[in-house]
Each structure stands twice: as C-alpha cells, then as structure tokens.
Write an enzyme that holds these catalytic residues in place. Structure first.
Site, PDB file in Angstrom:
ATOM      1  N   LEU A  81       0.865  -1.169   0.000  1.00 11.24           N
ATOM      2  CA  LEU A  81       0.000   0.000   0.000  1.00 11.24           C
ATOM      3  C   LEU A  81       0.905   1.223   0.000  1.00 11.24           C
ATOM      4  O   LEU A  81       1.877   1.279   0.751  1.00 11.24           O
ATOM      5  CB  LEU A  81      -0.883   0.028   1.263  1.00 11.24           C
ATOM      6  CG  LEU A  81      -2.242  -0.650   1.228  1.00 11.24           C
ATOM      7  CD1 LEU A  81      -2.898  -0.536   2.603  1.00 11.24           C
ATOM      8  CD2 LEU A  81      -3.145  -0.030   0.173  1.00 11.24           C
ATOM      9  N   ASP A  82       0.608   2.218  -0.842  1.00 14.22           N
ATOM     10  CA  ASP A  82       1.396   3.443  -0.853  1.00 14.22           C
ATOM     11  C   ASP A  82       1.379   4.087   0.527  1.00 14.22           C
ATOM     12  O   ASP A  82       0.411   3.924   1.284  1.00 14.22           O
ATOM     13  CB  ASP A  82       0.820   4.436  -1.866  1.00 14.22           C
ATOM     14  CG  ASP A  82       1.029   3.986  -3.304  1.00 14.22           C
ATOM     15  OD1 ASP A  82       1.890   3.121  -3.533  1.00 14.22           O
ATOM     16  OD2 ASP A  82       0.316   4.508  -4.188  1.00 14.22           O
ATOM     17  N   PRO A  83       2.425   4.856   0.869  1.00 12.05           N
ATOM     18  CA  PRO A  83       2.414   5.564   2.157  1.00 12.05           C
ATOM     19  C   PRO A  83       1.172   6.432   2.357  1.00 12.05           C
ATOM     20  O   PRO A  83       0.650   6.526   3.467  1.00 12.05           O
ATOM     21  CB  PRO A  83       3.692   6.421   2.089  1.00 12.05           C
ATOM     22  CG  PRO A  83       4.610   5.622   1.217  1.00 12.05           C
ATOM     23  CD  PRO A  83       3.723   4.999   0.168  1.00 12.05           C
TER      24      PRO A  83
END
Length: 301
Positions: free
Chosen positions: A46-48
């Site tokens: 998951l992206d930051p």
C-alpha cells in the site's frame, strides 16, 4: 543495556489496518517486533498515502502470500478535481491546474465507460521496472519512458459522495489496477484533471478491514492479547475447497508426493493428521499434486 531481541517462530496471518504516512514494509517490521516473529511478509504494498487493510504473513503463512496478490481489492478513494500532481496523489507536486465545469450528473455518467474490462497505462511513479530500474526512480530524475497499457477489470465503481470539486469513489478491481490512474482517466474524460487526496483499502479478496487491528491497538495490548489477533495460515486459502487426507496419504503429501483423490480438478487446501498440510492441485486424472507444503501448522478449518 537492553538485551538483544529474541525472534521466534510464529505461524499466522495478521490483518493490519495500516496508517497513512507509513510504508508497507515499515508496517510489517513494526508488527513483526510486536510478535517477535522471525519471518514475515506482506501480500502486496500500500502506498504511504494509503491506509487500510494490509494482510501480513508470519512463518509458514508466507508460503501462501502470493495467492492473495492476485485477489480482487476494494478501495475508497477521495478525489480533488482541478489539480494534477506529478505522482497522481497528494504526496506529489502540483503540475497543472484546470477549471472544473461539470456537475454531479456528468460525473456519474463518466463512470460508466470505466466499469468492466479497461486498459490502463501504469504511472511513472510506480514500482514497475524498466531495464531493471523502478519507474519511480526514473520519475524522480525527470525521466519519462513509454509504458505499455495493461488490461485490468473494474468490477464495481460507485460514486459515494460529491461536494463541489471533490468526490469519493468506491472501487473493487482486479490485480494491477492503479487507482491514481483511474482518477486521472476519469478527470480526463470530463475535460479536467484530478489527483487522489486519500485512499483507503477496505478489502482484499474475502478479507475485510473491519476485522483488522491497528499498530496503536497492538502496542496497548499484552503479548498474550496480541496473539488473539493472529489467524491461522489457512486464512489466506479459505476461498479454496478443502480436502482431508487419511494418515498414509497425508504423510505422502507432506513429503511432496502426489496422492489419488476423488475430487474435482483445481486448487485446494489440504488437511491431514489434524493439521494443515498445504496447497494442492487436483489434475484431470484425480491426482492431488502438492504445490506448497507446510510443516507443523495447526488447522483453522
């Protein structure tokens, strides 16, 4: 001086509700420390910027993490129209501004062509590689390369809310879908631009964020209480049919040998000797072939 961390064998699946501002690997390492798990992995990053469901695998469960990578995923996405960033989300720099001159009706109508099978050009700010280099590394150097459009499937695309130049979407999609790209393609079809201001993953396959725990919650629990959040490794295999083997057949399968079964062809989770044996696949001749075998793991079925 504090003693060295003692890592131990932990076999299980943790449904983590990842916070924003943290990489998936940082979240994994924090969770590993809470459980003193010697081995761990996640089932897709998951992206930051994104929060939400991040299934983590410890020990023998890591053998099945690849099976969840191909699962459909559901997201709630917040979009801001009229502003484009270089990354497609709020972490990037603004590169373009444009007028927003459409209403809710036009927005709702623009969703229809994006449902079902579509093709997406992956963003430059992605982990895909070109000549061995991640695209995001090239993007940070100001280099843009040609990317091949990929086929993905949007199973569900719902307009949850509209307020001025903002909207919230719910997206259920196939592996490899970029929600940032979906947002930009939607805006482009409306003669506009947009970027994601927030993204939350609410489901991965049959797993739901409603059943997940946060790092803050884990930090407040005792070691014994934390253990109650661990699920059995076969949590990741619950969508597959189960086959139960008698003692002799179970021992053969556990040693990596095929066994004959009366079952329909296809993948299955295999049990025997009161424990999970692993992932198998039945061929057209009724031969159960071991695909991934685990050792000494209790069953949850």
């Amino acid at each position: 001086m504090a003693g060295r961390k003692v890592w131990r064998r932990v076999d299980g699946v943790l449904l983590l509700d990842k916070p924003t501002g943290m990489t998936s690997n940082s979240a994994l390492q924090a969770a590993r420390r809470f459980f003193s798990a010697a081995k761990g992995g996640h089932t897709g990053t998951l992206d930051p910027l994104a929060s939400g469901l991040l299934p983590l695998c410890f020990g023998e469960a890591t053998k099945f993490s690849v099976d969840l990578l191909a699962a459909d995923k559901t997201y709630d996405a917040d979009l801001l129209f009229g502003v484009q960033t270089d990354t497609g989300d709020a972490d990037g720099m603004v590169v373009r501004r444009c007028p927003v001159d459409f209403g809710p009706a036009e927005l709702a109508a623009a969703l229809e062509p994006l449902r079902g099978g579509i093709r997406q050009i992956p963003p430059m700010y992605s982990a895909l590689k070109k000549d061995g280099k991640p695209l995001y590394d090239l993007a940070r150097q100001g280099i843009e390369v040609e990317r091949v459009a990929r086929a993905v499937t949007i199973h569900e695309l719902l307009l949850l809310d509209v307020a001025g130049d903002r909207c919230r979407l719910r997206v259920t999609c196939s592996k490899g879908t970029y929600i940032r790209t979906l947002a930009e393609d939607l805006a482009s079809s409306l003669g506009c631009c947009a970027h994601l201001t927030a993204l939350r993953r609410t489901a991965v396959g049959a797993l739901n964020v409603a059943d997940a725990v946060t790092l803050d919650q884990l930090a407040a629990l005792s070691e014994e209480a934390r253990g109650q959040w661990l699920r059995a490794p076969d949590t990741l295999l619950q969508s597959l049919p189960a086959i139960y083997l008698a003692d002799d057949a179970a021992r053969r399968f556990a040693h990596g040998n095929p066994v004959s079964v009366a079952a329909a062809p296809g993948q299955c989770r295999v049990y025997g000797e009161q424990r999970l044996l692993g992932l198998g696949e039945v061929d057209a001749a009724g031969s159960l072939q071991p695909r991934r075998v685990v050792g000494g793991v209790a069953a949850d079925a």
